[in-house]
Design a protein around this motif. Structure first.
Motif, short mmCIF file in Angstrom:
data_model
loop_
_atom_site.label_atom_id
_atom_site.label_comp_id
_atom_site.label_asym_id
_atom_site.label_seq_id
_atom_site.Cartn_x
_atom_site.Cartn_y
_atom_site.Cartn_z
N ARG A 268 0.83 -1.21 0.00
CA ARG A 268 0.00 0.00 0.00
C ARG A 268 0.86 1.26 0.00
N THR A 269 2.00 1.22 0.67
CA THR A 269 2.84 2.41 0.79
C THR A 269 3.89 2.49 -0.31
N MET A 270 4.24 1.34 -0.91
CA MET A 270 5.34 1.26 -1.86
C MET A 270 6.61 1.86 -1.25
N GLY A 271 6.79 1.63 0.06
CA GLY A 271 8.03 1.99 0.71
C GLY A 271 8.13 3.41 1.21
N GLU A 272 7.05 4.19 1.18
CA GLU A 272 7.15 5.58 1.62
C GLU A 272 7.21 5.65 3.14
N VAL A 273 8.13 6.48 3.66
CA VAL A 273 8.30 6.64 5.10
C VAL A 273 8.49 8.12 5.44
N VAL A 274 8.40 8.42 6.74
CA VAL A 274 8.61 9.77 7.25
C VAL A 274 9.94 9.81 8.00
N LEU A 275 10.73 10.84 7.74
CA LEU A 275 11.97 11.07 8.46
C LEU A 275 11.86 12.38 9.22
N TYR A 276 12.57 12.48 10.34
CA TYR A 276 12.71 13.82 10.92
C TYR A 276 14.15 14.25 10.73
N ALA A 277 14.29 15.48 10.25
CA ALA A 277 15.60 16.01 9.88
C ALA A 277 16.18 16.81 11.04
N ALA A 278 17.47 16.67 11.23
CA ALA A 278 18.16 17.49 12.23
C ALA A 278 18.05 18.96 11.82
N PRO A 279 18.01 19.88 12.79
CA PRO A 279 17.89 21.30 12.44
C PRO A 279 18.95 21.80 11.47
N ASN A 280 20.16 21.21 11.52
CA ASN A 280 21.20 21.65 10.58
C ASN A 280 21.10 20.96 9.23
N GLY A 281 20.14 20.07 9.08
CA GLY A 281 19.92 19.42 7.80
C GLY A 281 20.95 18.39 7.41
N ARG A 282 21.82 17.98 8.35
CA ARG A 282 22.90 17.07 7.99
C ARG A 282 22.61 15.61 8.32
N SER A 283 21.51 15.33 8.98
CA SER A 283 21.18 13.93 9.29
C SER A 283 19.67 13.77 9.34
N TYR A 284 19.24 12.54 9.09
CA TYR A 284 17.82 12.20 9.07
C TYR A 284 17.64 10.87 9.80
N VAL A 285 16.48 10.72 10.44
CA VAL A 285 16.17 9.48 11.16
C VAL A 285 14.76 9.05 10.77
N VAL A 286 14.58 7.76 10.48
CA VAL A 286 13.25 7.24 10.14
C VAL A 286 12.36 7.27 11.38
N ASP A 287 11.19 7.88 11.25
CA ASP A 287 10.21 7.93 12.33
C ASP A 287 9.15 6.86 12.03
N TRP A 288 9.28 5.72 12.68
CA TRP A 288 8.40 4.59 12.34
C TRP A 288 6.97 4.82 12.81
N ALA A 289 6.77 5.55 13.92
CA ALA A 289 5.40 5.81 14.38
C ALA A 289 4.64 6.62 13.33
N ARG A 290 5.25 7.70 12.85
CA ARG A 290 4.60 8.51 11.81
C ARG A 290 4.49 7.73 10.50
N SER A 291 5.52 6.95 10.17
CA SER A 291 5.48 6.17 8.92
C SER A 291 4.35 5.16 8.95
N ASN A 292 4.12 4.53 10.11
CA ASN A 292 3.05 3.54 10.20
C ASN A 292 1.67 4.20 10.14
N LEU A 293 1.54 5.41 10.69
CA LEU A 293 0.25 6.10 10.58
C LEU A 293 -0.01 6.50 9.13
N LEU A 294 1.03 6.98 8.44
CA LEU A 294 0.89 7.33 7.03
C LEU A 294 0.55 6.10 6.20
N ALA A 295 1.08 4.94 6.61
CA ALA A 295 0.83 3.70 5.88
C ALA A 295 -0.55 3.12 6.17
N GLY A 296 -1.19 3.57 7.24
CA GLY A 296 -2.53 3.07 7.56
C GLY A 296 -2.56 1.84 8.42
N THR A 297 -1.52 1.62 9.25
CA THR A 297 -1.55 0.45 10.13
C THR A 297 -2.53 0.64 11.28
#
Length: 497
Positions: A376-405
């Motif tokens: 259903r998602t075809m792999g789409e996920v949500v990341l939260y970006a560091a304020p300096n824009g140099r790193s990103y982390v997968v946010d699985w809680a938001r990704s799962n809500l976006l995916a409809g779990t």
């Protein structure tokens, strides 16, 4: 919201306890050296080695437990050219089955999780070679409707509707979405001659089922260099699978089969299928077959609970933003955690400040409840970006809500409920509104009657009424402002790299 710094400090403290002989050895060795003891250099050497291992081990552990995506993870070189709708999956091979077995389609009528009980807790467990233990492979009970020939029509060649069978099968975590989607590719072995009405043993082919379900994408380059898309064209995919099985297997480059690299006989058979599909195009099968609720095993699988997400106040004040990304590739490894397999992944990150998307390769633990809805998602996920824009982390809680779990709901200040499940763009806009206001809402129900959410009640209801368009524009404007420079009185963030 955890930070990498807090995880690293915790790992430094933990490793300092485990490797305490290092600092102790340095103290003892120094004291012995001052006393003129000949063995002092041994204690100093041991202490130095153990002490140096503390930060090295801490950094390695923190990287595993808090998998940031940084500049060093960017894919270097061209490699495989990934399209925006590409999803490549390298899963464990299926058994070959009986040489006279028939490859057909089966529909999942019912599914339930029979057993999944690993005991590794949060630790990483690795196995040598290509061994995948049963304890990390869910056992799923399935009731199947197996078709005998005319897959698209759902009936066999003789007009019957196939047969039903029930059993328990081990499903590789990477292929769980095939169960939720409801379409499997199975082998049916010859029936026992002494019992004519009976059917032979049914063996699901899990990687092929993920292809049939539409989780994996599939393209074919014909002998003239033309590309056609076979994704979710069930009849064509089954014909291609049968040709591949007869040829002993067909190699794919990413998600593409290039007929110019095959032997002439096999290429001609593939080309005939492609030409027939070009002359009489087959409609794409639905993303999920009817009756998904009867095979919804997502709630029974481990993983991060879906929610609108937590927000670190410092992260929000400094200009941190949410970013969408998409998995382009997932590859099985032989390392596991209880709530999901550890996979080698390639993601395409789309910064919100207008800088070009980029691809990153990262080893991640992917929750099993998220894997079950990949179709259903075809792999789409949500990341939260560091304020300096140099790193990103997968946010699985938001990704799962976006995916409809889980069902997403907004409760208005007047108590009326608005269901927003199945509206990913609106959910994405609401997540950004909460993040911009520095508000956390870990669950899937956004209750605007709560006092702490009153500041965002107006914008949230505006977003619900207009489908999130206005909120999305505000988020993009904020991201561009952060990229251009800091706002007065607020630390700024540099352009996303």
């Amino acid at each position: 919201m955890r930070s990498y710094t807090s995880v690293l400090v915790g790992q430094l403290a933990l490793n300092a306890v485990f490797l305490v002989p290092g600092p102790v050895g340095l103290v003892v060795g120094f004291a012995a050296w001052r006393a003129g003891e000949e063995w002092a250099w041994i204690a100093l050497l041991v202490g130095l080695v153990c002490s140096a291992a503390i930060p090295v081990s801490a950094v390695k552990s923190a990287r595993s437990q808090f998998p940031r995506i940084t500049r060093g993870d960017r894919v270097k070189g061209e490699g495989i050219s990934y399209g925006n709708d590409t999803f490549v999956m390298w899963a464990p091979r299926s058994p070959k089955g009986h040489e006279r077995a028939r490859l057909v389609r089966a529909d999942v009528l019912e599914a339930s999780l029979a057993r999944y009980s690993p005991e590794g807790e949060a630790t990483f467990t690795s196995y040598p070679g290509d061994y995948t233990p049963n304890e990390f492979t869910p056992l799923v009970r399935l009731r199947l409707r197996v078709h005998d020939g005319a897959e698209a029509a759902g009936e066999s060649a003789d007009g019957s509707a196939g047969f039903e069978t029930t059993g328990e099968w081990r499903v590789p975590s990477l292929c769980l979405s095939a169960v939720t989607a409801g379409r499997l590719a199975v082998l049916v072995e010859p029936a026992d001659p002494s019992d004519p009405p009976a059917h032979g043993r049914v063996t699901p082919l899990w990687p092929s089922s993920a292809l049939l379900a539409g989780t994996r994408t599939c393209r074919v380059v014909d002998l003239e260099g033309r590309t056609s898309d076979a994704t979710r064209r069930t009849g064509r995919l089954l014909q291609q699978m049968r040709i591949s099985r007869a040829a002993g297997g067909i190699g794919m480059t990413g998600d593409t089969i290039d007929l110019r690299r095959l032997d002439p006989h096999t290429a001609a058979r593939y080309a005939a299928v492609a030409e027939r599909d070009r002359a009489f195009p087959e409609d794409r099968s639905p993303v999920t077959e009817p009756g998904e609720e009867s095979r919804w095993i997502v709630d029974e699988l481990p993983g991060e609970p879906a929610g609108f997400g937590s927000v670190g106040r410092r992260w929000s004040r400094r200009g941190g933003v949410l970013v969408r990304a998409r998995f382009l590739q997932m590859t099985s490894t032989h390392t596991f955690q209880d709530h999901g397999p550890v996979l080698d992944t390639v993601l395409r990150v789309r910064p919100v400040d207008g800088t070009p998307p980029f691809e990153a390769a990262r080893r991640l633990t992917v929750p099993m409840n998220h894997l079950a809805v990949l179709h259903r998602t075809m792999g789409e996920v949500v990341l939260y970006a560091a304020p300096n824009g140099r790193s990103y982390v997968v946010d699985w809680a938001r990704s799962n809500l976006l995916a409809g779990t889980a069902a997403a709901t907004v409760i208005a200040p007047d108590g009326r409920e608005h269901a927003v499940t199945g509206r990913p763009e609106l959910i994405w806009a609401l997540m950004n509104l909460l993040a911009a206001h520095g508000l956390s809402n870990p669950g899937p129900v956004l209750d605007l009657r709560k006092r702490r959410l009153s500041a965002a009640a107006g914008p949230v209801m505006d977003a619900v009424r207009d489908g999130g368009t206005h909120a999305r524009t505000q988020t993009q404007t904020r991201a561009r402002t952060d990229a251009d420079g800091p706002a007065p009185g607020r630390p700024g963030s540099s352009a996303r790299e």
